[in-house]
Design an enzyme around this catalytic site. Structure first.
Site, short mmCIF file in Angstrom:
data_model
loop_
_atom_site.label_atom_id
_atom_site.label_comp_id
_atom_site.label_asym_id
_atom_site.label_seq_id
_atom_site.Cartn_x
_atom_site.Cartn_y
_atom_site.Cartn_z
N GLU A 49 0.84 -1.20 0.00
CA GLU A 49 0.00 0.00 0.00
C GLU A 49 0.87 1.26 0.00
OE1 GLU A 49 -3.06 -0.80 -1.20
OE2 GLU A 49 -3.85 0.65 0.24
N HIS A 53 2.16 -0.69 -5.07
CA HIS A 53 2.57 -1.74 -5.99
C HIS A 53 2.31 -3.05 -5.27
CE1 HIS A 53 4.55 -2.96 -9.67
NE2 HIS A 53 5.22 -3.86 -9.00
N HIS A 54 1.37 -3.83 -5.81
CA HIS A 54 0.76 -4.91 -5.04
C HIS A 54 1.14 -6.29 -5.55
CE1 HIS A 54 -1.61 -1.22 -4.51
NE2 HIS A 54 -1.81 -1.66 -3.29
N HIS A 71 1.63 -5.15 -13.58
CA HIS A 71 0.49 -5.47 -14.47
C HIS A 71 0.36 -4.47 -15.61
CE1 HIS A 71 -0.68 -8.47 -11.57
NE2 HIS A 71 -0.66 -7.58 -10.61
N GLU A 72 0.47 -3.18 -15.26
CA GLU A 72 0.25 -2.16 -16.30
C GLU A 72 1.30 -2.26 -17.40
OE1 GLU A 72 -0.72 0.75 -12.82
OE2 GLU A 72 -0.79 1.87 -14.69
N ASP A 80 9.05 -3.87 -9.21
CA ASP A 80 9.02 -5.22 -8.65
C ASP A 80 10.30 -5.53 -7.87
OD1 ASP A 80 7.61 -5.74 -11.76
OD2 ASP A 80 6.46 -5.97 -9.89
C1 LIG Z 1 -4.53 1.24 -11.66
C2 LIG Z 1 -3.44 0.31 -11.18
O1 LIG Z 1 -4.00 -0.84 -10.63
C3 LIG Z 1 -2.56 1.02 -10.14
O2 LIG Z 1 -1.93 2.09 -10.74
C4 LIG Z 1 -1.43 0.15 -9.56
C5 LIG Z 1 -1.87 -0.62 -8.34
N1 LIG Z 1 -0.94 -1.63 -7.94
C6 LIG Z 1 -0.21 -2.29 -8.88
N2 LIG Z 1 0.48 -3.38 -8.55
C7 LIG Z 1 1.16 -4.11 -9.47
N3 LIG Z 1 1.83 -5.22 -9.10
N4 LIG Z 1 1.15 -3.73 -10.75
C8 LIG Z 1 0.51 -2.63 -11.20
O3 LIG Z 1 0.54 -2.32 -12.41
C9 LIG Z 1 -0.21 -1.83 -10.23
N5 LIG Z 1 -0.86 -0.70 -10.57
#
Ligand SMILES: C[C@H](O)[C@H](O)[C@H]1CNC2=NC(N)=NC(=O)C2=N1
Length: 93
Positions: A49, A53-54, A71-72, A80
Site C-alpha cells: 500500500e 505496488h501490489h 500489471h500495467e 518489482d
Molecule cells: C490502476 C493500477 O491498478 C494502479 O496504478 C497500480 C496498483 N498496484 C499495482 N500493482 C502491481 N503489481 N502492478 C501494477 O501495475 C499496479 N498498478
C-alpha cells in the site's frame, strides 16, 4: 510507467533467494508458526500500500508465497525489484 527490464537486468538485479518465473519474480518465506506467516503477509500488504505496488500473496500453512509483476507494463520493472528488496528487509528485521 516504469520501463520493462531486460532479461540481463532482471538477472543482475534479482535479490538473493528470489526466482524469476516468466513475467513474475517469486519468493517463498517459510514459517514454523502459521500466525507468524499471516502477520508477515499483513506487513507485506502494508508495504504494498505504501508503494502502491501490489504483489500476489499466497498464505499457506507452511509459509507465504510472494509473486510480483507490473500489471500495467505487462512484465517485470524496477518497481518489482524494489518491492522485493523492501520485503526482504522486512523479513530480515
Ligand atoms: C490502476 C493500477 O491498478 C494502479 O496504478 C497500480 C496498483 N498496484 C499495482 N500493482 C502491481 N503489481 N502492478 C501494477 O501495475 C499496479 N498498478
Amino acid at each position: 510507467m516504469a520501463d520493462l527490464l531486460s532479461d540481463e537486468e532482471i538477472e543482475a538485479q534479482l535479490p538473493a533467494d528470489w526466482d524469476r518465473e516468466g513475467d513474475e519474480i517469486v519468493r517463498v518465506y517459510e514459517f514454523d508458526d502459521y500466525l507468524r506467516g499471516v502477520n508477515f503477509a499483513q506487513m507485506v500488504g502494508e508495504i504494498a500500500e505504501a508503494q502502491f505496488h501490489h504483489p500476489e500473496i499466497i498464505i499457506r500453512y507452511a509459509g507465504i508465497e510472494i509473486r510480483l509483476t507490473s500489471h500495467e507494463e505487462g512484465g517485470i520493472t524496477e518497481n518489482d525489484i524494489e518491492m522485493a528488496e523492501l520485503i526482504e528487509s522486512e523479513h530480515d528485521a
